[in-house]
Motif scaffolding. Sequence first.
Motif, PDB file in Angstrom:
ATOM      1  N   LYS A 236      12.955  20.023 -28.787  1.00  0.00           N
ATOM      2  CA  LYS A 236      12.172  20.164 -27.549  1.00  0.00           C
ATOM      3  C   LYS A 236      13.056  20.827 -26.516  1.00  0.00           C
ATOM      4  N   PHE A 237      12.455  21.723 -25.749  1.00  0.00           N
ATOM      5  CA  PHE A 237      13.221  22.508 -24.773  1.00  0.00           C
ATOM      6  C   PHE A 237      12.733  22.195 -23.367  1.00  0.00           C
ATOM      7  N   TRP A 238      13.643  21.809 -22.494  1.00  0.00           N
ATOM      8  CA  TRP A 238      13.284  21.461 -21.129  1.00  0.00           C
ATOM      9  C   TRP A 238      14.018  22.379 -20.152  1.00  0.00           C
ATOM     10  N   ASP A 239      13.262  22.903 -19.188  1.00  0.00           N
ATOM     11  CA  ASP A 239      13.877  23.735 -18.155  1.00  0.00           C
ATOM     12  C   ASP A 239      14.007  22.872 -16.907  1.00  0.00           C
ATOM     13  N   ARG A 240      15.222  22.511 -16.529  1.00  0.00           N
ATOM     14  CA  ARG A 240      15.432  21.491 -15.512  1.00  0.00           C
ATOM     15  C   ARG A 240      14.822  21.850 -14.159  1.00  0.00           C
ATOM     16  N   ASP A 241      14.955  23.121 -13.764  1.00  0.00           N
ATOM     17  CA  ASP A 241      14.605  23.428 -12.384  1.00  0.00           C
ATOM     18  C   ASP A 241      13.835  24.728 -12.226  1.00  0.00           C
ATOM     19  N   GLY A 242      13.348  25.295 -13.345  1.00  0.00           N
ATOM     20  CA  GLY A 242      12.666  26.575 -13.218  1.00  0.00           C
ATOM     21  C   GLY A 242      13.600  27.579 -12.581  1.00  0.00           C
ATOM     22  N   SER A 243      14.863  27.332 -12.748  1.00  0.00           N
ATOM     23  CA  SER A 243      15.873  28.093 -12.017  1.00  0.00           C
ATOM     24  C   SER A 243      15.864  29.558 -12.366  1.00  0.00           C
ATOM     25  N   ALA A 244      15.524  29.863 -13.604  1.00  0.00           N
ATOM     26  CA  ALA A 244      15.549  31.261 -13.990  1.00  0.00           C
ATOM     27  C   ALA A 244      14.530  32.037 -13.175  1.00  0.00           C
ATOM     28  N   GLN A 245      13.382  31.392 -12.906  1.00  0.00           N
ATOM     29  CA  GLN A 245      12.359  32.060 -12.106  1.00  0.00           C
ATOM     30  C   GLN A 245      12.827  32.215 -10.675  1.00  0.00           C
ATOM     31  N   ARG A 246      13.391  31.121 -10.152  1.00  0.00           N
ATOM     32  CA  ARG A 246      13.799  31.176  -8.751  1.00  0.00           C
ATOM     33  C   ARG A 246      14.861  32.230  -8.538  1.00  0.00           C
ATOM     34  N   GLY A 247      15.708  32.359  -9.549  1.00  0.00           N
ATOM     35  CA  GLY A 247      16.779  33.332  -9.428  1.00  0.00           C
ATOM     36  C   GLY A 247      16.303  34.744  -9.714  1.00  0.00           C
ATOM     37  N   GLY A 248      15.020  34.886 -10.114  1.00  0.00           N
ATOM     38  CA  GLY A 248      14.475  36.201 -10.363  1.00  0.00           C
ATOM     39  C   GLY A 248      15.047  36.840 -11.627  1.00  0.00           C
ATOM     40  N   LYS A 249      15.648  36.033 -12.484  1.00  0.00           N
ATOM     41  CA  LYS A 249      16.234  36.607 -13.684  1.00  0.00           C
ATOM     42  C   LYS A 249      15.254  36.499 -14.841  1.00  0.00           C
ATOM     43  N   ASP A 250      15.391  37.405 -15.781  1.00  0.00           N
ATOM     44  CA  ASP A 250      14.509  37.372 -16.935  1.00  0.00           C
ATOM     45  C   ASP A 250      14.903  36.256 -17.870  1.00  0.00           C
ATOM     46  N   CYS A 251      14.146  35.198 -17.838  1.00  0.00           N
ATOM     47  CA  CYS A 251      14.436  34.127 -18.787  1.00  0.00           C
ATOM     48  C   CYS A 251      13.277  33.991 -19.738  1.00  0.00           C
ATOM     49  N   ASN A 252      12.897  35.027 -20.348  1.00  0.00           N
ATOM     50  CA  ASN A 252      12.024  35.150 -21.516  1.00  0.00           C
ATOM     51  C   ASN A 252      10.531  35.110 -21.263  1.00  0.00           C
ATOM     52  N   GLY A 253      10.120  35.043 -20.031  1.00  0.00           N
ATOM     53  CA  GLY A 253       8.704  35.171 -19.743  1.00  0.00           C
ATOM     54  C   GLY A 253       7.890  33.957 -20.141  1.00  0.00           C
ATOM     55  N   ALA A 254       8.363  33.195 -21.087  1.00  0.00           N
ATOM     56  CA  ALA A 254       7.593  32.042 -21.554  1.00  0.00           C
ATOM     57  C   ALA A 254       7.970  30.797 -20.769  1.00  0.00           C
ATOM     58  N   LEU A 255       8.761  31.004 -19.744  1.00  0.00           N
ATOM     59  CA  LEU A 255       9.286  29.889 -18.979  1.00  0.00           C
ATOM     60  C   LEU A 255       8.187  28.944 -18.519  1.00  0.00           C
ATOM     61  N   ARG A 256       8.469  27.683 -18.589  1.00  0.00           N
ATOM     62  CA  ARG A 256       7.569  26.637 -18.145  1.00  0.00           C
ATOM     63  C   ARG A 256       6.246  26.635 -18.894  1.00  0.00           C
ATOM     64  N   SER A 257       6.130  27.370 -19.967  1.00  0.00           N
ATOM     65  CA  SER A 257       4.858  27.340 -20.640  1.00  0.00           C
ATOM     66  C   SER A 257       4.761  26.156 -21.583  1.00  0.00           C
ATOM     67  N   HIS A 258       5.568  26.047 -22.533  1.00  0.00           N
ATOM     68  CA  HIS A 258       5.371  24.982 -23.508  1.00  0.00           C
ATOM     69  C   HIS A 258       6.463  24.929 -24.527  1.00  0.00           C
ATOM     70  N   VAL A 259       6.471  24.151 -25.266  1.00  0.00           N
ATOM     71  CA  VAL A 259       6.918  23.759 -26.574  1.00  0.00           C
ATOM     72  C   VAL A 259       8.008  24.367 -27.394  1.00  0.00           C
ATOM     73  N   SER A 260       8.182  23.806 -28.500  1.00  0.00           N
ATOM     74  CA  SER A 260       8.876  24.425 -29.581  1.00  0.00           C
ATOM     75  C   SER A 260       8.755  23.599 -30.809  1.00  0.00           C
ATOM     76  N   PRO A 261       7.898  23.968 -31.652  1.00  0.00           N
ATOM     77  CA  PRO A 261       7.755  23.217 -32.889  1.00  0.00           C
ATOM     78  C   PRO A 261       8.796  23.653 -33.910  1.00  0.00           C
ATOM     79  N   ARG A 262       9.898  24.231 -33.478  1.00  0.00           N
ATOM     80  CA  ARG A 262      10.853  24.751 -34.449  1.00  0.00           C
ATOM     81  C   ARG A 262      11.602  23.627 -35.139  1.00  0.00           C
ATOM     82  N   GLY A 263      11.861  23.830 -36.369  1.00  0.00           N
ATOM     83  CA  GLY A 263      12.550  22.818 -37.159  1.00  0.00           C
ATOM     84  C   GLY A 263      11.527  21.770 -37.348  1.00  0.00           C
ATOM     85  N   THR A 264      11.226  21.382 -38.567  1.00  0.00           N
ATOM     86  CA  THR A 264      10.299  20.267 -38.551  1.00  0.00           C
ATOM     87  C   THR A 264      11.159  19.182 -38.007  1.00  0.00           C
TER      88      THR A 264
END
Length: 279
Positions: A236-264
């Motif tokens: 599970k991936f958690w973004d503590r502060d949405g900081s990438a957005q606030r900083g205006g940096k490209d942090c993958n566009g999927a920020l704050r969206s959801h999930v990661s079912p990777r790895g069972t």
Amino acid sequence: MAKPTAWFPVPKNSILPPAELHLWRVRCDGALETPEHYEHLLSPDEKERARRFVIKEARRDFIVSRGVLRELLALYLNTRPADIVLRYGIHGKPHVSRGEAQSSVRFNVSHSHGLAVFAFSQAEVGVDIERVRAEFPGREIAGRFFSEQEIAALGKLGPEESSRAFFLCWTRKEAYVKARGGGLQIPLRSFSVRLGENEEQQLVDEGGKQWSLYPFEPGGGFAAAAAVEGKDWRLKFWDRDGSAQRGGKDCNGALRSHVSPRGTAEGRTPQGPGPDLRK
Ligand SMILES: CC(C)(COP(=O)(O)OP(=O)(O)OC[C@H]1O[C@@H](n2cnc3c(N)ncnc32)[C@H](O)[C@@H]1OP(=O)(O)O)[C@@H](O)C(=O)NCCC(=O)NCCS
């Protein structure tokens, strides 16, 4: 193209189920609170260590990442950040002490150029992040420290691809040696990792213990990976502060969206025999 990792906003409760590996992303160069706020949470030895940093940004990254670490541990352990007692293994790996015993919550931290990642699980865990730099002499470092298999795989790539692949390889190797606690005291040539984007992998150490290696995408031109003892972890991936957005940096566009079912499922210089990647 790698599938971007998607990061959740901070969860309402912070339970760490036995089968889950939690990865947190936090900006140190635009944190929610000032470095003074975090410094207030540190222990006397951590404050002393902070004072010894010469480079301002390295000092900030240490203070913020250590303060945030204490806040996150306090959430998982239902206590106050300043009450967390950290102790260190023989090669410097920190863990939470509960009296004589080690807490069941295991963690690891990595920070590079203002971005920090934290890994939490109930098994030994390691994490590493590096900023991908095209100008970095990856081939030369690889020739000195990587396994023959890894050197051969890098050699098949063009200059642009091989620059990124070096950091994918490096972060996977470092996550693994950090999970085991030996850091760069473990010879990097003694095991091989795969270089494919998002390629998960199982490794078995000399003592027969099994480890799972999970690359992930921290965004913003960084490479990262986590390693954890055992297999079939649910990430599970958690973004503590949405900081990438606030900083205006490209942090993958999927920020704050959801999930990661990777790895069972300090201008710091690395101590020990490895290269200085000057994060
Ligand atoms: C662990 C190590 C690989 C970290 O390298 P790095 O790329 O400079 O730094 P990262 O940002 O990825 O990780 C740093 C964090 O890893 C953790 N860490 C420190 N030593 C560790 C170890 N042996 N294993 C796992 N994690 C470790 C700490 O939380 C540290 O955070 P801090 O600097 O804020 O305290 C490197 O310092 C190392 O090899 N250390 C062991 C050296 C040794 O054997 N020392 C013996 C005592 S002299």
